[in-house]
Write a protein that holds these residues in place. Structure first.
Motif, PDB file in Angstrom:
ATOM      1  N   ALA A 168       0.856  -1.187   0.000  1.00 58.22           N
ATOM      2  CA  ALA A 168       0.000   0.000   0.000  1.00 58.22           C
ATOM      3  C   ALA A 168       0.891   1.237   0.000  1.00 58.22           C
ATOM      4  O   ALA A 168       1.788   1.362   0.840  1.00 58.22           O
ATOM      5  N   ALA A 169       0.637   2.140  -0.943  1.00 59.98           N
ATOM      6  CA  ALA A 169       1.490   3.331  -1.088  1.00 59.98           C
ATOM      7  C   ALA A 169       1.362   4.265   0.110  1.00 59.98           C
ATOM      8  O   ALA A 169       2.250   5.050   0.400  1.00 59.98           O
ATOM      9  N   ASP A 170       0.228   4.195   0.788  1.00 62.99           N
ATOM     10  CA  ASP A 170       0.052   4.932   2.047  1.00 62.99           C
ATOM     11  C   ASP A 170      -1.034   4.226   2.850  1.00 62.99           C
ATOM     12  O   ASP A 170      -1.679   3.297   2.345  1.00 62.99           O
ATOM     13  N   VAL A 171      -1.222   4.676   4.071  1.00 64.08           N
ATOM     14  CA  VAL A 171      -2.182   3.983   4.941  1.00 64.08           C
ATOM     15  C   VAL A 171      -3.583   4.012   4.316  1.00 64.08           C
ATOM     16  O   VAL A 171      -4.343   3.051   4.393  1.00 64.08           O
ATOM     17  N   MET A 176      -7.334  -1.093  -0.498  1.00 64.94           N
ATOM     18  CA  MET A 176      -7.187  -1.439  -1.915  1.00 64.94           C
ATOM     19  C   MET A 176      -6.073  -2.476  -2.079  1.00 64.94           C
ATOM     20  O   MET A 176      -6.223  -3.477  -2.791  1.00 64.94           O
ATOM     21  N   ALA A 177      -4.950  -2.268  -1.388  1.00 64.63           N
ATOM     22  CA  ALA A 177      -3.813  -3.188  -1.495  1.00 64.63           C
ATOM     23  C   ALA A 177      -4.196  -4.574  -0.978  1.00 64.63           C
ATOM     24  O   ALA A 177      -3.820  -5.595  -1.565  1.00 64.63           O
ATOM     25  N   ARG A 178      -4.978  -4.616   0.107  1.00 66.40           N
ATOM     26  CA  ARG A 178      -5.401  -5.913   0.666  1.00 66.40           C
ATOM     27  C   ARG A 178      -6.233  -6.672  -0.373  1.00 66.40           C
ATOM     28  O   ARG A 178      -6.094  -7.884  -0.540  1.00 66.40           O
ATOM     29  N   LEU A 216       4.107  -5.148  -5.876  1.00 69.30           N
ATOM     30  CA  LEU A 216       3.115  -4.401  -6.661  1.00 69.30           C
ATOM     31  C   LEU A 216       2.563  -3.292  -5.773  1.00 69.30           C
ATOM     32  O   LEU A 216       2.104  -3.555  -4.659  1.00 69.30           O
ATOM     33  N   ILE A 217       2.618  -2.056  -6.261  1.00 75.93           N
ATOM     34  CA  ILE A 217       2.081  -0.922  -5.497  1.00 75.93           C
ATOM     35  C   ILE A 217       0.861  -0.385  -6.245  1.00 75.93           C
ATOM     36  O   ILE A 217       1.001   0.233  -7.304  1.00 75.93           O
ATOM     37  N   PRO A 218      -0.358  -0.611  -5.721  1.00 81.93           N
ATOM     38  CA  PRO A 218      -1.541  -0.060  -6.382  1.00 81.93           C
ATOM     39  C   PRO A 218      -1.958   1.266  -5.739  1.00 81.93           C
ATOM     40  O   PRO A 218      -1.807   1.461  -4.541  1.00 81.93           O
ATOM     41  N   ASP A 219      -2.472   2.169  -6.539  1.00 80.86           N
ATOM     42  CA  ASP A 219      -2.991   3.436  -6.002  1.00 80.86           C
ATOM     43  C   ASP A 219      -4.110   3.892  -6.928  1.00 80.86           C
ATOM     44  O   ASP A 219      -4.286   3.334  -8.014  1.00 80.86           O
ATOM     45  N   ASP A 220      -4.863   4.895  -6.494  1.00 84.02           N
ATOM     46  CA  ASP A 220      -5.937   5.349  -7.381  1.00 84.02           C
ATOM     47  C   ASP A 220      -5.414   6.283  -8.456  1.00 84.02           C
ATOM     48  O   ASP A 220      -5.958   6.335  -9.547  1.00 84.02           O
ATOM     49  N   MET A 221      -4.347   7.029  -8.170  1.00 87.78           N
ATOM     50  CA  MET A 221      -3.855   7.983  -9.169  1.00 87.78           C
ATOM     51  C   MET A 221      -2.354   8.203  -9.039  1.00 87.78           C
ATOM     52  O   MET A 221      -1.769   8.015  -7.977  1.00 87.78           O
ATOM     53  N   ILE A 222      -1.778   8.590 -10.169  1.00 88.92           N
ATOM     54  CA  ILE A 222      -0.405   9.099 -10.140  1.00 88.92           C
ATOM     55  C   ILE A 222      -0.497  10.541 -10.605  1.00 88.92           C
ATOM     56  O   ILE A 222      -0.918  10.813 -11.729  1.00 88.92           O
TER      57      ILE A 222
END
Ligand code: R5P
Length: 312
Positions: A168-171, A176-178, A216-222
């Motif tokens: 997870a890129a942040d808390v 989402m990461a889970r 793998l790092i998922p996030d909603d946006m870059i």
């Protein structure tokens, strides 16, 4: 709604996505004129009869703000032309990051945007990966909120990644990461990211085991790529193997392309919710399409079928 075929309209923000949706629905985009007055103001006109029709207006609202204005103007035009039902299809919903008063005298832009979409004439909203899922409640309209995760999961399953840690890129993105970790059979790690100011990262700590693992790092946006680049560097320093990034919305603003392309990342997977100009592409970038997800959601909505299967 099923009696007459649906009508698809596109603004200028992401026509290739709208054209692909139209192709998958075996239809054509409705003819419309969108041009500028000499001072830059937008003029729109729908060039076909939409009276009594089920109309879907596609435009992401990433910057510039004219993308939002064009969406609003097209909805106003459709409403005044007596469309029976208008669905705002907003693949990326901009101005969503300010969703509460976290300091004195700030705007809640996400609520204002939702109000404007409603006032312009939307009867429904179809969107993908809001910055906060609870933004659905900012609209007093039905909202179908889709997730791009299945598109990414299919992509990574085909790569058959072994010994994977989803990070997870942040808390805030831990949930989402889970979800990704569960679907891809990976372990979970979390980056504790502190911000000095918006778009500026202060410190990064990793909670969980990443040594010798593909990550793998998922996030909603870059956006500026700061979050992802810092994360990639931190994981590499901890002995991670190949590092993959995925994010639904590729804003790729400012230094993002330079940062990501120079970072030790194996692949940066994003979707086409936002059109990425050719000069913002870089070798590690992989663009996956959400056109099929949106085409199915539009088709099901038009024929009054459940879209819940698409939320999985
Ligand atoms: C933060 O809450 C978001 O999920 C993203 O991590 C953030 O907006 C990305 O911004 P940037 O790419 O500028 O670090």
């Amino acid at each position: 709604m099923v009696s007459k075929p649906l009508m698809l309209l596109s603004g200028s923000a992401n026509r290739p996505l709208a054209e692909e949706i139209a192709r998958q629905l075996d239809t054509q985009l409705c003819r419309a004129t969108s041009r500028r007055f000499a001072d830059g103001e937008i003029f729109v006109r729908i060039d076909e009869n939409v009276r009594g029709r089920d109309v879907y207006i596609i435009n992401p609202t990433n910057p510039p703000a004219e993308n939002l204005l064009e969406l609003l103007l097209l909805m106003d035009a459709a409403r005044r032309a007596s469309a029976a039902r208008i669905t705002a299809v907003i693949p990326y919903f901009g101005y969503a990051r300010q969703d509460r008063k976290d300091q004195g005298r700030v705007a809640i832009s996400a609520k204002l945007m939702a109000n404007m979409v409603s006032s312009a004439g939307a009867d429904r909203v179809l969107a993908i990966d809001f910055h906060q899922h609870q933004l659905q409640g900012f609209f007093d309209l039905p909202v179908d909120h889709l997730y791009a995760a299945p598109v990414f999961v299919n992509h990574y399953r085909a790569m058959d990644l072994q010994n994977l840690a989803v990070v997870a890129a942040d808390v805030g993105s831990a949930k989402m990461a889970r979800g990704f970790a569960k679907r891809l059979n990976g372990s979970l790690a979390i980056i504790d990211k502190r911000r000095a100011a918006a778009n500026t990262i202060e410190a990064v700590h990793v909670v969980g085991d990443v040594e010798g693992k593909d990550c793998l790092i998922p996030d909603d946006m870059i956006d500026t790529g700061g979050t992802m680049t810092e994360a990639v560097i931190a994981l590499k320093e901890l002995g991670a193997n190949d590092i993959y990034i995925c994010a639904t919305h590729a804003l790729l603003s400012g230094p993002a392309v330079e940062r990501l392309s120079n970072s030790p990342v194996k692949e940066v997977a994003v979707t086409d919710t936002i059109a990425i100009p050719a000069d913002r592409h870089f070798p590690q970038l992989k663009v996956l399409s959400v056109s099929s997800l949106l085409a199915k959601a539009i088709g099901y909505t038009h024929s009054e079928q459940s879209v819940s299967a698409l939320f999985e």
